[in-house]
Design a protein around this motif. Structure first.
Motif, PDB file in Angstrom:
ATOM      1  N   GLU A  76       0.808  -1.214   0.000  1.00  0.00           N
ATOM      2  CA  GLU A  76       0.000   0.000   0.000  1.00  0.00           C
ATOM      3  C   GLU A  76       0.847   1.273   0.000  1.00  0.00           C
ATOM      4  N   HIS A  77       2.080   1.169   0.453  1.00  0.00           N
ATOM      5  CA  HIS A  77       2.957   2.341   0.579  1.00  0.00           C
ATOM      6  C   HIS A  77       4.329   2.055  -0.030  1.00  0.00           C
ATOM      7  N   PRO A  78       4.387   1.847  -1.335  1.00  0.00           N
ATOM      8  CA  PRO A  78       5.664   1.498  -1.965  1.00  0.00           C
ATOM      9  C   PRO A  78       6.713   2.610  -1.864  1.00  0.00           C
ATOM     10  N   GLU A  79       6.281   3.806  -1.554  1.00  0.00           N
ATOM     11  CA  GLU A  79       7.211   4.930  -1.447  1.00  0.00           C
ATOM     12  C   GLU A  79       7.983   4.930  -0.122  1.00  0.00           C
ATOM     13  N   VAL A  80       7.565   4.083   0.832  1.00  0.00           N
ATOM     14  CA  VAL A  80       8.191   4.045   2.149  1.00  0.00           C
ATOM     15  C   VAL A  80       9.155   2.866   2.210  1.00  0.00           C
ATOM     16  N   HIS A  81      10.340   3.121   2.704  1.00  0.00           N
ATOM     17  CA  HIS A  81      11.383   2.098   2.828  1.00  0.00           C
ATOM     18  C   HIS A  81      11.105   1.275   4.084  1.00  0.00           C
ATOM     19  N   LEU A  82      10.634   0.036   3.914  1.00  0.00           N
ATOM     20  CA  LEU A  82      10.280  -0.829   5.030  1.00  0.00           C
ATOM     21  C   LEU A  82      11.126  -2.094   5.008  1.00  0.00           C
ATOM     22  N   GLY A  83      11.250  -2.744   6.157  1.00  0.00           N
ATOM     23  CA  GLY A  83      11.972  -4.003   6.230  1.00  0.00           C
ATOM     24  C   GLY A  83      11.668  -4.724   7.520  1.00  0.00           C
ATOM     25  N   VAL A  84      11.903  -6.027   7.516  1.00  0.00           N
ATOM     26  CA  VAL A  84      11.622  -6.868   8.681  1.00  0.00           C
ATOM     27  C   VAL A  84      12.902  -7.516   9.187  1.00  0.00           C
ATOM     28  N   GLY A  85      12.835  -7.999  10.420  1.00  0.00           N
ATOM     29  CA  GLY A  85      13.931  -8.771  10.987  1.00  0.00           C
ATOM     30  C   GLY A  85      13.763 -10.248  10.667  1.00  0.00           C
ATOM     31  N   LYS A  86      14.666 -11.057  11.193  1.00  0.00           N
ATOM     32  CA  LYS A  86      14.689 -12.483  10.880  1.00  0.00           C
ATOM     33  C   LYS A  86      13.409 -13.207  11.289  1.00  0.00           C
TER      34      LYS A  86
END
Length: 166
Positions: A76-86
């Motif tokens: 929904e927000h491709p403009e935001v740099h997101l990431g997850v942990g292991k």
């Protein structure tokens, strides 16, 4: 005469279980494999996590919920740099590996376009995980603090700078 208008604002938390189950009508591939058990989409993904990765249902559900939050937010927000942990990444990979469900998730939340998952080899240590949890809260989700804090500094190596990737 003075009239006071009171605005009762209700903040509703977005439910990842509802969001994942809502993709069921969009599942168009290998439907017999996906629906032959009679399970909801949510219960199917939890069962697959329990089969392959996670030992207890409570943890499988927590991981899956946070993975769905992340995937929906990244779509929904491709403009935001997101990431997850292991830990949360275990749930992300589970959904991606169940391709009929992942295609349906993309159809529902990524405007019908497939969102690639093309990770880098090296993990990043730039605080993206903590910022992602904060962003999830800002868009109506309730991320599991324990799961996000565990890998707070060490992010999965996804290339979210590519427009159709997370």
């Amino acid at each position: 005469m003075t009239v006071a208008v009171i605005n009762h604002t209700v903040t509703r938390t977005r439910d990842p279980k509802e969001l994942l189950n809502a993709v069921a009508p969009r599942i168009g591939h290998l439907t017999a494999n996906v629906f032959d058990s009679g399970m909801t989409v949510w219960d199917r993904e939890v069962a697959l996590l329990l089969r392959d990765e996670v030992m207890v249902r409570d943890l499988a559900e927590r991981i899956l919920a946070n993975a769905v939050m992340y995937m929906v937010a990244s779509m929904e927000h491709p403009e935001v740099h997101l990431g997850v942990g292991k830990v949360v990444d275990i749930g992300v990979h589970q959904v991606i590996l169940d391709t009929p469900v992942y295609f349906a998730l993309c159809a529902a939340y990524n405007g019908g376009a497939y969102k690639h998952h093309a990770p880098f080899v090296q993990r990043r240590n730039d605080g993206t995980v903590v910022r992602t949890a904060d962003f999830l809260r800002s868009v109506g989700f309730a991320p599991d603090k324990e799961l996000w804090d565990r890998d707070g500094a060490e992010c999965s190596p996804c290339d979210s700078k590519v427009p159709d990737s997370h």
